[in-house]
Scaffold this motif. Structure first.
Motif, short mmCIF file in Angstrom:
data_model
loop_
_atom_site.label_atom_id
_atom_site.label_comp_id
_atom_site.label_asym_id
_atom_site.label_seq_id
_atom_site.Cartn_x
_atom_site.Cartn_y
_atom_site.Cartn_z
N PHE A 110 0.83 -1.22 0.00
CA PHE A 110 0.00 0.00 0.00
C PHE A 110 0.86 1.26 0.00
N ASP A 111 1.95 1.26 0.78
CA ASP A 111 2.84 2.43 0.81
C ASP A 111 3.48 2.65 -0.56
N ASN A 112 3.91 1.57 -1.20
CA ASN A 112 4.49 1.70 -2.55
C ASN A 112 3.46 2.17 -3.56
N PHE A 113 2.22 1.70 -3.40
CA PHE A 113 1.14 2.10 -4.29
C PHE A 113 0.88 3.60 -4.17
N LYS A 114 0.84 4.11 -2.95
CA LYS A 114 0.60 5.54 -2.74
C LYS A 114 1.74 6.38 -3.30
N THR A 115 2.96 5.88 -3.19
CA THR A 115 4.10 6.62 -3.74
C THR A 115 4.05 6.65 -5.26
N GLN A 116 3.71 5.51 -5.86
CA GLN A 116 3.67 5.41 -7.31
C GLN A 116 2.55 6.24 -7.91
N PHE A 117 1.41 6.28 -7.24
CA PHE A 117 0.24 7.00 -7.77
C PHE A 117 -0.08 8.24 -6.94
N ALA A 118 0.95 8.89 -6.44
CA ALA A 118 0.76 10.10 -5.64
C ALA A 118 -0.02 11.15 -6.43
N GLY A 119 -1.07 11.71 -5.79
CA GLY A 119 -1.89 12.71 -6.45
C GLY A 119 -3.02 12.16 -7.26
N ASN A 120 -3.07 10.84 -7.43
CA ASN A 120 -4.16 10.21 -8.18
C ASN A 120 -5.31 9.90 -7.23
N PRO A 121 -6.55 10.29 -7.58
CA PRO A 121 -7.70 10.05 -6.69
C PRO A 121 -7.94 8.58 -6.37
N VAL A 122 -7.38 7.66 -7.20
CA VAL A 122 -7.63 6.24 -6.97
C VAL A 122 -7.07 5.78 -5.62
N THR A 123 -6.08 6.48 -5.09
CA THR A 123 -5.50 6.09 -3.81
C THR A 123 -6.50 6.22 -2.66
N GLU A 124 -7.54 7.03 -2.84
CA GLU A 124 -8.54 7.21 -1.80
C GLU A 124 -9.47 6.01 -1.67
N PHE A 125 -9.51 5.17 -2.69
CA PHE A 125 -10.46 4.05 -2.69
C PHE A 125 -9.77 2.70 -2.48
N VAL A 126 -8.45 2.72 -2.31
CA VAL A 126 -7.70 1.48 -2.14
C VAL A 126 -7.26 1.35 -0.69
N THR A 127 -7.43 0.17 -0.14
CA THR A 127 -6.98 -0.13 1.22
C THR A 127 -5.89 -1.20 1.16
N PRO A 128 -5.06 -1.31 2.19
CA PRO A 128 -3.97 -2.30 2.16
C PRO A 128 -4.45 -3.71 1.88
N GLU A 129 -5.63 -4.08 2.41
CA GLU A 129 -6.12 -5.45 2.26
C GLU A 129 -6.44 -5.82 0.82
N LEU A 130 -6.67 -4.82 -0.02
CA LEU A 130 -7.01 -5.09 -1.42
C LEU A 130 -5.78 -5.40 -2.27
N LEU A 131 -4.60 -5.07 -1.76
CA LEU A 131 -3.37 -5.27 -2.51
C LEU A 131 -2.70 -6.59 -2.12
N ASN A 132 -2.17 -7.28 -3.10
CA ASN A 132 -1.55 -8.60 -2.86
C ASN A 132 -0.28 -8.48 -2.03
N GLN A 133 -0.14 -9.41 -1.11
CA GLN A 133 1.17 -9.64 -0.54
C GLN A 133 1.98 -10.38 -1.60
N THR A 134 3.26 -10.01 -1.73
CA THR A 134 4.01 -10.49 -2.89
C THR A 134 5.43 -10.89 -2.51
N TYR A 135 5.89 -11.97 -3.11
CA TYR A 135 7.31 -12.31 -3.08
C TYR A 135 7.92 -11.81 -4.39
N TRP A 136 8.93 -10.95 -4.26
CA TRP A 136 9.64 -10.43 -5.43
C TRP A 136 10.95 -11.19 -5.58
#
Length: 304
Positions: A110-136
């Motif tokens: 979620f923190d990376n998502f907010k950084t990548q899409f800073a200023g985009n209204p979509v960040t207001e509708f996304v919560t951490p639980e909606l984003l996948n936990q990921t092994y990179w």
């Protein structure tokens, strides 16, 4: 003396057909600039592939509460499922292929998502639980990503395994299409340059038909008659080729290195050394095409 006569004829021909010579210079310049740009674009694509393919990761996306599929029947990936994936990545089966890997939880994603899409209204509708936990996962050989996909795709709690190179391929496909388009346009313009050079030589020969008749009467050889006309075409094309080489160098120095490189520091770009490799190729190509078309045109004219 023969060299002086030939150079004198070349000078006369260039003075009599200034407008046509300028046309040849411009057409050669524009067409070879396209050719040089296409070559540099292919070099750029090669550099980007080498740079990004080495950095491309395999993403092992774990299930979220909203994921579908048999592997995600229990909803959000459990700690036991996460540990099982972690153990498989560290297993003797996969360890030889893996350079390194790290885990990204909901909050980090979620923190990376907010950084990548800073200023985009979509960040207001996304919560951490909606984003996948990921092994990179970084591989020692990125081309062996299928090994990771085959090994982990069937694991419970794993939604999908994605090779980032698939996204890069789409970008490189667009760049390749642009490069091929530039080559196509350049090819058409090179044909136009060849035809224009041939026309210029024929007009120059026609304007000096009396001189040519006298030269034939006094026994001048065809080679002696043809050489000034061929040199006229080569000189005009050479000037256009040199200008094209200078334009390519300027594009790389001022636009690519001066503007793009500081704006996009995370990738690798072609440099002026690459432009200096392309420039002589353009000069040789332009001069060779001019010599061929001029030789063909004056030979056909003298046979008439």
């Amino acid at each position: 003396m023969r060299l002086g006569l030939i150079l004198g004829e070349v000078s006369t021909g260039l003075r009599r057909n200034v407008s046509m010579v300028i046309s040849v210079v411009l057409v050669t310049f524009i067409s070879l600039t396209f050719v040089g740009a296409a070559i540099l674009l292919q070099m750029q694509i090669g550099q980007m592939k080498n740079y990004w393919y080495d950095k491309a990761q395999v993403a092992v996306y774990l299930c979220t509460a909203t994921s579908g599929g048999d592997q995600c029947a229990s909803g959000d990936a459990t700690q036991a499922q996460i540990d099982a994936v972690d153990a498989q990545l560290k297993s003797p089966t996969l360890a030889p292929f893996i350079d390194k890997f790290y885990f990204e939880n909901h909050q980090q994603a979620f923190d990376n998502f907010k950084t990548q899409f800073a200023g985009n209204p979509v960040t207001e509708f996304v919560t951490p639980e909606l984003l996948n936990q990921t092994y990179w996962v970084n591989l020692k050989d990125p081309s062996q990503s299928a090994v990771i996909a085959e090994s982990l795709s069937g694991y419970a709690g794993v939604e999908s395994v994605t090779d980032q190179r698939s996204y890069l391929e789409q970008i490189f496909s667009v760049l390749n299409a642009a490069s091929y388009t530039a080559v196509g346009v350049a090819s058409l313009m090179l044909v136009a340059a060849v035809l224009l050079i041939a026309t210029t030589i024929r007009l120059s020969a026609f304007s000096r038909r009396r001189e040519l008749g006298i030269m034939r009467l006094v026994g001048a050889s065809n080679r002696f008659i043809q050489t000034p006309f061929i040199l006229e075409g080569v000189i005009a094309a050479f000037i256009g080729s040199v200008l094209a080489g200078g334009a390519i160098w300027g594009i790389v120095h001022f636009f690519v290195q001066g503007y793009l490189s500081p704006q996009l520091p995370f990738t690798s770009f072609v440099g002026t050394s690459d432009a200096l490799i392309v420039a002589p190729v353009l000069v040789v190509l332009g001069s060779a095409l001019a010599a061929f078309s001029a030789k063909f045109a004056i030979t056909r004219y003298l046979k008439v």
